[in-house]
Design a protein around this motif. Sequence first.
Motif, PDB file in Angstrom:
ATOM      1  N   THR A   1      42.399  42.405  44.197  1.00 43.70           N
ATOM      2  CA  THR A   1      42.103  42.959  42.876  1.00 43.70           C
ATOM      3  C   THR A   1      41.127  42.088  42.109  1.00 43.70           C
ATOM      4  OG1 THR A   1      44.367  43.817  42.810  1.00 43.70           O
ATOM      5  CG2 THR A   1      43.133  43.818  40.739  1.00 43.70           C
ATOM      6  N   GLY A   2      41.320  40.769  42.198  1.00 40.47           N
ATOM      7  CA  GLY A   2      40.441  39.855  41.479  1.00 40.47           C
ATOM      8  C   GLY A   2      40.452  40.128  39.986  1.00 40.47           C
ATOM      9  N   THR A   3      39.276  40.353  39.422  1.00 38.27           N
ATOM     10  CA  THR A   3      39.174  40.613  37.987  1.00 38.27           C
ATOM     11  C   THR A   3      39.648  42.010  37.611  1.00 38.27           C
ATOM     12  OG1 THR A   3      36.918  41.492  38.124  1.00 38.27           O
ATOM     13  CG2 THR A   3      37.157  39.097  37.863  1.00 38.27           C
ATOM     14  N   GLY A   4      39.680  42.939  38.566  1.00 41.00           N
ATOM     15  CA  GLY A   4      40.031  44.327  38.290  1.00 41.00           C
ATOM     16  C   GLY A   4      38.822  45.230  38.108  1.00 41.00           C
ATOM     17  N   PHE A   5      37.623  44.650  38.086  1.00 38.02           N
ATOM     18  CA  PHE A   5      36.404  45.435  37.849  1.00 38.02           C
ATOM     19  C   PHE A   5      36.193  46.490  38.931  1.00 38.02           C
ATOM     20  CE2 PHE A   5      31.630  45.621  38.341  1.00 38.02           C
ATOM     21  CZ  PHE A   5      31.388  46.393  37.219  1.00 38.02           C
ATOM     22  N   ASN A   6      36.321  46.084  40.185  1.00 37.40           N
ATOM     23  CA  ASN A   6      36.106  47.030  41.278  1.00 37.40           C
ATOM     24  C   ASN A   6      37.182  48.113  41.284  1.00 37.40           C
ATOM     25  OD1 ASN A   6      34.220  47.390  43.599  1.00 37.40           O
ATOM     26  ND2 ASN A   6      36.125  47.365  44.772  1.00 37.40           N
ATOM     27  N   ALA A   7      38.416  47.737  40.947  1.00 38.52           N
ATOM     28  CA  ALA A   7      39.496  48.734  40.875  1.00 38.52           C
ATOM     29  C   ALA A   7      39.203  49.766  39.798  1.00 38.52           C
ATOM     30  CB  ALA A   7      40.823  48.038  40.594  1.00 38.52           C
ATOM     31  N   ALA A   8      38.609  49.318  38.682  1.00 45.63           N
ATOM     32  CA  ALA A   8      38.263  50.259  37.613  1.00 45.63           C
ATOM     33  C   ALA A   8      37.159  51.208  38.054  1.00 45.63           C
ATOM     34  CB  ALA A   8      37.825  49.482  36.371  1.00 45.63           C
ATOM     35  N   LEU A   9      36.177  50.709  38.779  1.00 46.79           N
ATOM     36  CA  LEU A   9      35.116  51.575  39.301  1.00 46.79           C
ATOM     37  C   LEU A   9      35.692  52.609  40.267  1.00 46.79           C
ATOM     38  CD1 LEU A   9      32.365  48.860  39.975  1.00 46.79           C
ATOM     39  CD2 LEU A   9      32.373  50.534  38.117  1.00 46.79           C
ATOM     40  N   LEU A  10      36.601  52.169  41.133  1.00 48.49           N
ATOM     41  CA  LEU A  10      37.240  53.092  42.067  1.00 48.49           C
ATOM     42  C   LEU A  10      38.067  54.135  41.327  1.00 48.49           C
ATOM     43  CD1 LEU A  10      38.359  50.530  44.796  1.00 48.49           C
ATOM     44  CD2 LEU A  10      36.713  52.384  45.128  1.00 48.49           C
ATOM     45  N   ALA A  11      38.747  53.717  40.257  1.00 39.74           N
ATOM     46  CA  ALA A  11      39.538  54.659  39.463  1.00 39.74           C
ATOM     47  C   ALA A  11      38.646  55.712  38.826  1.00 39.74           C
ATOM     48  CB  ALA A  11      40.324  53.908  38.389  1.00 39.74           C
ATOM     49  N   PHE A  12      37.448  55.316  38.382  1.00 37.82           N
ATOM     50  CA  PHE A  12      36.498  56.281  37.824  1.00 37.82           C
ATOM     51  C   PHE A  12      36.038  57.260  38.898  1.00 37.82           C
ATOM     52  CE2 PHE A  12      32.145  57.690  37.152  1.00 37.82           C
ATOM     53  CZ  PHE A  12      32.188  58.200  35.861  1.00 37.82           C
ATOM     54  N   LEU A  13      35.777  56.753  40.098  1.00 39.79           N
ATOM     55  CA  LEU A  13      35.222  57.593  41.165  1.00 39.79           C
ATOM     56  C   LEU A  13      36.270  58.517  41.787  1.00 39.79           C
ATOM     57  CD1 LEU A  13      33.084  54.850  42.955  1.00 39.79           C
ATOM     58  CD2 LEU A  13      32.183  56.768  41.620  1.00 39.79           C
ATOM     59  N   CYS A  14      37.495  58.043  41.934  1.00 43.36           N
ATOM     60  CA  CYS A  14      38.506  58.785  42.702  1.00 43.36           C
ATOM     61  C   CYS A  14      39.669  59.307  41.865  1.00 43.36           C
ATOM     62  CB  CYS A  14      39.079  57.896  43.812  1.00 43.36           C
ATOM     63  SG  CYS A  14      37.850  57.224  44.927  1.00 43.36           S
ATOM     64  N   GLY A  15      39.789  58.788  40.648  1.00 43.67           N
ATOM     65  CA  GLY A  15      40.965  59.085  39.831  1.00 43.67           C
ATOM     66  C   GLY A  15      41.952  57.950  39.946  1.00 43.67           C
ATOM     67  N   PRO A  16      42.456  57.414  38.839  1.00 38.48           N
ATOM     68  CA  PRO A  16      43.346  56.243  38.897  1.00 38.48           C
ATOM     69  C   PRO A  16      44.610  56.485  39.697  1.00 38.48           C
ATOM     70  CG  PRO A  16      43.321  57.219  36.690  1.00 38.48           C
ATOM     71  CD  PRO A  16      42.208  57.866  37.456  1.00 38.48           C
ATOM     72  N   GLU A  17      45.088  57.720  39.722  1.00 34.26           N
ATOM     73  CA  GLU A  17      46.317  58.017  40.464  1.00 34.26           C
ATOM     74  C   GLU A  17      46.121  57.897  41.972  1.00 34.26           C
ATOM     75  OE1 GLU A  17      43.978  61.802  40.093  1.00 34.26           O
ATOM     76  OE2 GLU A  17      44.481  60.089  38.809  1.00 34.26           O
ATOM     77  N   ASN A  18      44.868  57.806  42.422  1.00 35.54           N
ATOM     78  CA  ASN A  18      44.566  57.736  43.860  1.00 35.54           C
ATOM     79  C   ASN A  18      44.204  56.339  44.336  1.00 35.54           C
ATOM     80  OD1 ASN A  18      44.823  60.587  44.287  1.00 35.54           O
ATOM     81  ND2 ASN A  18      42.849  60.845  43.256  1.00 35.54           N
ATOM     82  N   VAL A  19      44.261  55.347  43.443  1.00 33.82           N
ATOM     83  CA  VAL A  19      43.808  53.992  43.778  1.00 33.82           C
ATOM     84  C   VAL A  19      44.968  53.015  43.705  1.00 33.82           C
ATOM     85  CG1 VAL A  19      42.263  52.098  43.135  1.00 33.82           C
ATOM     86  CG2 VAL A  19      41.479  54.478  42.935  1.00 33.82           C
ATOM     87  N   THR A  20      45.129  52.228  44.774  1.00 36.20           N
ATOM     88  CA  THR A  20      46.091  51.135  44.819  1.00 36.20           C
ATOM     89  C   THR A  20      45.324  49.848  45.079  1.00 36.20           C
ATOM     90  OG1 THR A  20      47.751  52.617  45.804  1.00 36.20           O
ATOM     91  CG2 THR A  20      48.175  50.236  45.932  1.00 36.20           C
ATOM     92  N   SER A  21      45.596  48.833  44.276  1.00 35.55           N
ATOM     93  CA  SER A  21      44.898  47.557  44.423  1.00 35.55           C
ATOM     94  C   SER A  21      45.904  46.425  44.542  1.00 35.55           C
ATOM     95  CB  SER A  21      43.975  47.319  43.225  1.00 35.55           C
ATOM     96  OG  SER A  21      43.213  46.137  43.395  1.00 35.55           O
ATOM     97  N   LEU A  22      45.688  45.520  45.506  1.00 40.24           N
ATOM     98  CA  LEU A  22      46.620  44.432  45.787  1.00 40.24           C
ATOM     99  C   LEU A  22      45.962  43.084  45.531  1.00 40.24           C
ATOM    100  CD1 LEU A  22      47.959  45.571  49.298  1.00 40.24           C
ATOM    101  CD2 LEU A  22      48.829  46.244  47.043  1.00 40.24           C
ATOM    102  N   ASP A  23      46.728  42.145  45.000  1.00 41.03           N
ATOM    103  CA  ASP A  23      46.274  40.761  44.917  1.00 41.03           C
ATOM    104  C   ASP A  23      47.481  39.847  45.072  1.00 41.03           C
ATOM    105  OD1 ASP A  23      43.412  39.466  43.644  1.00 41.03           O
ATOM    106  OD2 ASP A  23      45.127  38.140  43.874  1.00 41.03           O
ATOM    107  N   VAL A  24      47.312  38.760  45.792  1.00 36.99           N
ATOM    108  CA  VAL A  24      48.416  37.862  46.093  1.00 36.99           C
ATOM    109  C   VAL A  24      48.720  36.917  44.941  1.00 36.99           C
ATOM    110  CG1 VAL A  24      47.005  36.033  47.131  1.00 36.99           C
ATOM    111  CG2 VAL A  24      49.351  36.418  47.960  1.00 36.99           C
ATOM    112  N   ASP A  25      47.781  36.776  43.997  1.00 37.37           N
ATOM    113  CA  ASP A  25      47.938  35.820  42.903  1.00 37.37           C
ATOM    114  C   ASP A  25      48.548  36.515  41.681  1.00 37.37           C
ATOM    115  OD1 ASP A  25      47.316  34.239  40.509  1.00 37.37           O
ATOM    116  OD2 ASP A  25      46.130  32.982  41.861  1.00 37.37           O
ATOM    117  N   PRO A  26      49.750  36.121  41.254  1.00 35.22           N
ATOM    118  CA  PRO A  26      50.392  36.820  40.128  1.00 35.22           C
ATOM    119  C   PRO A  26      49.625  36.681  38.816  1.00 35.22           C
ATOM    120  CG  PRO A  26      51.673  34.888  40.797  1.00 35.22           C
ATOM    121  CD  PRO A  26      50.635  35.094  41.838  1.00 35.22           C
TER     122      PRO A  26
END
Length: 390
Positions: free
Chosen positions: A129-154
């Motif tokens: 996930t990192g900063t979350g920027f790429n996850a936000a772009l994916l949410a715009f492109l695919c719909g947030p309900e279709n995107v899952t993002s993982l990061d090991v750092d809490p």
Amino acid sequence: MTSHSPEPENPLAPDEALGDLLDQIAEQLGSPVPAHLQAALRAVPRHLFLPPTLWLRDGNGGHEPADREDEPDRWWRAAYSDAPLVTHFTESSDGDRFPSSSASMPSVVVRMLRALSAEAGHSVLEIGTGTGFNAALLAFLCGPENVTSLDVDPELTRRAQRALKACGRQPEVVCADGAGGWQPNAPYDRIIATCSVRTVPLPWLEQTVTGGLLVIPWDTPWCNFGMLHATKQADGTAEGTLAPYGSFMLLRAQQVDAELRAGMPPTGQEPERSVTAVSPWAVAGNDLDAQMYIGLRVPGAWHVWDTEVDEAHTRLRLADGRTSSWACVDYDGRQTSAFAVAQYGARKLWDEVTRAYEEYVAAGRPGVHRHRLRLIPDGRSTRLEVSVPA
């Protein structure tokens, strides 16, 4: 825990800043940014996903801070530049600090999303996930309900969740080891990683639908470069090519403590000595095509340059931590037709590297993009087959 502070007024004109960034990306791509990705970049302001202090390259191999409060112009220009930005450091057990999270170069983000071909309704898993920027772009492109993002750092996960909420795009963000994928939302039409791998974890392959795409940064101990674009096949394998861009931090689960030691060669180990006509710069210099070719064919081999040795002007050190094999290739500072070689251990690493380099030259010096990779399920992991079609 560090949180995003209230942001000061942007000293740059937002439209102008984004326009400049789009121009920079287009220059890197050699073509305009596709319209749907332009729309995503306009809908997802990059600065919302950056911490108050960014770490910029200082030109000497290190990083220097740029604070949003103290240097707003510098911070905002960095936020909308086509450059990678270190956002988080981790301290090792011996006290060294090293970058552990970054905001990727925007042109690389666009290249990866273009290769992913993600559309509305596609189910997407993002590793890192990192900063979350790429996850936000994916949410715009695919719909947030279709995107899952993982990061090991809490801590990074919490920061990303806050930034995504502030942006108004909230895909599911989970704090988990990305090496295992995320079975609860599988299968996925697309899997994208923002960290590099040396072996594609088996769950990524298993959790991708037949015909689904994987876009994954590639890494070998010899060379951290290249992007895998692969398609899941009906037989459970995946096939694809490497693209010549991208250099990412290694997946946490695959990071190993195999640094080459400054004291090598160890005392008491008598190496085999010889002379080579192959320049160490030919195999470990600026030719990334050669480095990738070698990295894929000499598994486990590391290299590092050393200019602080008594016996030589410059030394190329090679090692394989799994077998305790090592080699040194020395430049005497005068002539470039012959180089002294020392090798020790079960593997003759320099011999393996020179054979791979000679194959590379004989094959016409194929570019990174010429490699075809096939990922094959193999027990609990995946096995890699590499070929370079004529």
